[in-house]
Design an enzyme around this catalytic site. Structure first.
Site, PDB file in Angstrom:
ATOM      1  N   GLN A 269       0.942  -1.395  -0.065  1.00  0.00           N
ATOM      2  CA  GLN A 269       0.001  -0.046   0.107  1.00  0.00           C
ATOM      3  C   GLN A 269       0.922   1.163  -0.101  1.00  0.00           C
ATOM      4  OE1 GLN A 269      -2.196  -0.551   3.802  1.00  0.00           O
ATOM      5  NE2 GLN A 269      -0.277  -1.092   4.738  1.00  0.00           N
ATOM      6  N   GLU A 356       1.355  -8.596  11.076  1.00  0.00           N
ATOM      7  CA  GLU A 356       1.265  -7.725  10.271  1.00  0.00           C
ATOM      8  C   GLU A 356       1.427  -7.919   8.756  1.00  0.00           C
ATOM      9  OE1 GLU A 356       0.461  -4.192   8.355  1.00  0.00           O
ATOM     10  OE2 GLU A 356       0.098  -4.526  10.126  1.00  0.00           O
ATOM     11  N   ASP A 390      -0.091 -12.490   6.010  1.00  0.00           N
ATOM     12  CA  ASP A 390      -1.481 -12.031   5.812  1.00  0.00           C
ATOM     13  C   ASP A 390      -2.314 -12.893   7.236  1.00  0.00           C
ATOM     14  OD1 ASP A 390      -4.314 -11.599   4.351  1.00  0.00           O
ATOM     15  OD2 ASP A 390      -4.312 -13.532   5.385  1.00  0.00           O
ATOM     16  N   ASP A 416      -6.803  -5.625  15.484  1.00  0.00           N
ATOM     17  CA  ASP A 416      -6.705  -4.095  15.124  1.00  0.00           C
ATOM     18  C   ASP A 416      -6.721  -4.178  13.720  1.00  0.00           C
ATOM     19  OD1 ASP A 416      -6.360  -1.676  15.143  1.00  0.00           O
ATOM     20  OD2 ASP A 416      -4.073  -2.066  15.963  1.00  0.00           O
TER      21      ASP A 416
END
Length: 573
Positions: A269, A356, A390, A416
């Protein structure tokens, strides 16, 4: 030169103009191979344009399913229109193909830059997205009839064989373009430069085919016109490559303001960080800095604001730490280290595992001075282990080990993750995901889930709660005030996902128009709700506020909503 067909030699009417044998500078077999090579290159470029539009639409607008559907359906429709329009050019197929490729190279090559400009300076890019999808589709659709005419003029063959050869080259080219986009162009050059380079390749392929292989079909005027058009297109694309970096900086300045100090495109991203470089103030949460409050944006969505992130992370973590042991904690997502910061405030915590997806976020959380100040260097604590994976796949791998080989269960699991309204995250809010998480819970363990805005998107929030219950867990829904208006987790970011430069975050708990974060606490038996006896002093959360958030959500419960699954993600309904 190819001999004329038998009908012409005996005086019968000759073939139509669009089937007149071409005068080539090479043998017919080699000429046919060169035409198929051009088909291959043009197909690869066309698919890159298509994928570029889908990727940009997902990033700039959001909701990848909707945007991909819009781009693909408009382009397929436009390809049909382009094929019909190309029928009028078959009598001058070489000139027509040269003009089409020059136009396609220019439109497709500059599409990414134009869409980003519309988003940065005009605040929306939907109209431009549809317009470019239509234009590129028409030009791609016009290629096939013209190429069919050219390949038949090189060497006549039955229509079925010609179509088979043409589409074989087209599909193989599409495969190469489809693989080159994510594995070569995007990571190596980025969206803007990648599209511009693709346009240049497209222009060169079209120019070589027409201006060299079919040059004898062109008048001197047509040759010079096509040469000039292609030279102009290549010059414009080259200028775009040179200006891509300053253009991106200017566009980012228009979107995020001058306070943007970190902007990186990871393999996952775009990560942008503004403000937050000075010493923190107030309750040790680093709320102010030399560049203003720290704000972290992921793909243009505000994910962390130092003005009020502590209210979110305290409400997410501390209720889950109550009601039982909390020695082993698993955090799914949370690569910014802020949830881990709250977890480590408990002395009883022995280990924390953070899963993460984006290593770039983990790297910033460890090295950026503003973010490390905010998370109190939590990821450097020896009790913390980070895993780059993932979350769904990681949970599945843990479950696949079997009961005898599985790691010790977790007392607390903290989910989260971004809001379920983001299409890429729907599997992380699915029945299958929570079933995998429940397998790793200790007998008296607790799972807490960030479940999206409970008022603005109540159906989405209660679908999360229903999905958690569907795996056999008892739930306690609750909410916390202080969610910024710019905290965009939903599928549509067109309305102010990024606040204007210098704009302050909304008050943590305004008396009217209050926005909330929504959470779901779950356990095998109805979990105790409140704060643990060993809870540290909290800056933005009290036991009474927790109880009020629970009572409010209990009153507004929506019953009977179906669970979201991988095969039927209800968050997109």
């Amino acid at each position: 030169m190819i001999d004329p067909p038998e009908s012409a030699r005996v005086g019968a009417p000759g073939p139509p103009d669009d089937m007149t044998p071409a005068r080539l500078p090479v043998p017919a077999g080699l000429g046919r191979l060169l035409v198929l090579a051009a088909v291959f290159v043009c197909a690869a470029c066309g698919l890159v344009y298509e994928l570029e539009l889908v990727a940009l639409a997902t990033y700039l607008v959001g909701d990848s399913v909707t945007q991909a559907s819009v781009v693909l359906s408009v382009m397929v429709f436009a390809m049909g229109v382009g094929a019909l329009l190309a029928k009028r050019l078959r009598c001058r197929a070489a000139v027509g193909f040269g003009a089409v490729e020059a136009g396609l190279a220019l439109v497709g090559g500059t599409s990414a830059m134009a869409l980003y400009a519309c988003f940065a300076w005009f605040g929306q890019s939907r109209s431009a997205l549809v317009g470019f999808s239509l234009a590129i589709g028409i030009l791609i659709g016009a290629e096939v009839p013209l190429l069919m005419t050219l390949i038949q003029r090189v060497r006549r063959q039955d229509a079925g064989g010609a179509v088979a050869d043409l589409f074989a080259a087209d599909y193989v080219g599409a495969l190469v373009g489809g693989l080159a986009f994510p594995f070569l162009l995007l990571p190596g050059f980025g969206q803007l430069t990648g599209a511009l380079l693709t346009g240049a390749v497209n222009a060169v392929a079209g120019a070589v085919l027409v201006l060299w292989l079919f040059r004898r079909d062109l008048s001197a005027r047509a040759r010079w016109a096509l040469f000039g058009a292609n030279a102009l297109v290549l010059a414009l694309l080259a200028a775009g490559v040179v200006l891509a970096t300053p253009f991106e900086r200017a566009a980012r300045l228009a979107v995020y303001g001058s306070s943007a100090r970190v902007a990186v495109q990871t393999g996952v991203q775009e990560v942008v960080m503004t403000g937050g470089t000075g010493a923190g103030a107030g309750a040790g949460h680093g709320r102010k800095g030399s560049g203003g409050p720290l704000a972290l944006y992921l793909d243009g969505r505000l994910r962390v604001s130092a003005e009020n992130e502590f209210r979110y992370h305290e409400a997410l973590v501390h209720p889950a730490m109550a009601g039982g042991p909390h020695g082993r904690v698993l955090v799914l997502g949370g690569g910014d280290g802020l949830a881990v910061r709250e977890i480590l405030r408990y002395h009883a915590v022995r280990s924390v595992t953070v899963v993460e997806l984006d290593p770039g976020v983990l790297r910033l959380a460890r090295t950026d001075p503003g973010l490390t100040r905010l998370n109190r260097h939590s990821l450097a604590d020896p009790r913390v282990r980070t895993v780059t994976a993932d979350a769904f796949d990681w949970l599945r791998q843990q479950g696949a080990r079997g009961p005898g080989r599985r790691a010790a269960p977790y007392d607390v699991i903290v989910s989260d993750l971004p809001d379920p309204g983001i299409t890429a995250c729907t599997k992380l809010y699915s029945q299958e995901f929570y079933g995998l998480a429940a397998q790793l819970l200790a007998r008296d363990g607790r799972l807490v889930v960030h479940a999206g805005p409970p008022i603005e998107r109540a159906r989405l929030y209660w679908t999360v709660e229903s999905t958690v219950r569907s795996v056999g867990l008892a739930t306690v829904p609750y909410r916390q005030s202080g969610r910024p208006a710019a905290f965009s987790g939903g599928p549509d970011r067109s309305a102010g996902a990024v606040p204007p430069e210098g704009a302050a975050a909304p008050a943590a708990a305004a008396p009217s128009g209050t926005r909330y974060w929504g959470f779901v606490l779950a356990a095998r038996h109805r979990p105790a709700f409140g704060l643990a006896p060993d809870a540290p002093p909290l800056a933005g959360l009290s036991a009474e506020e927790l109880r009020a958030g629970r009572r409010a959500e209990t009153r507004e419960r929506r019953a009977g909503l179906p669970a979201s699954t991988l095969m039927h993600p209800r968050y997109l309904d």
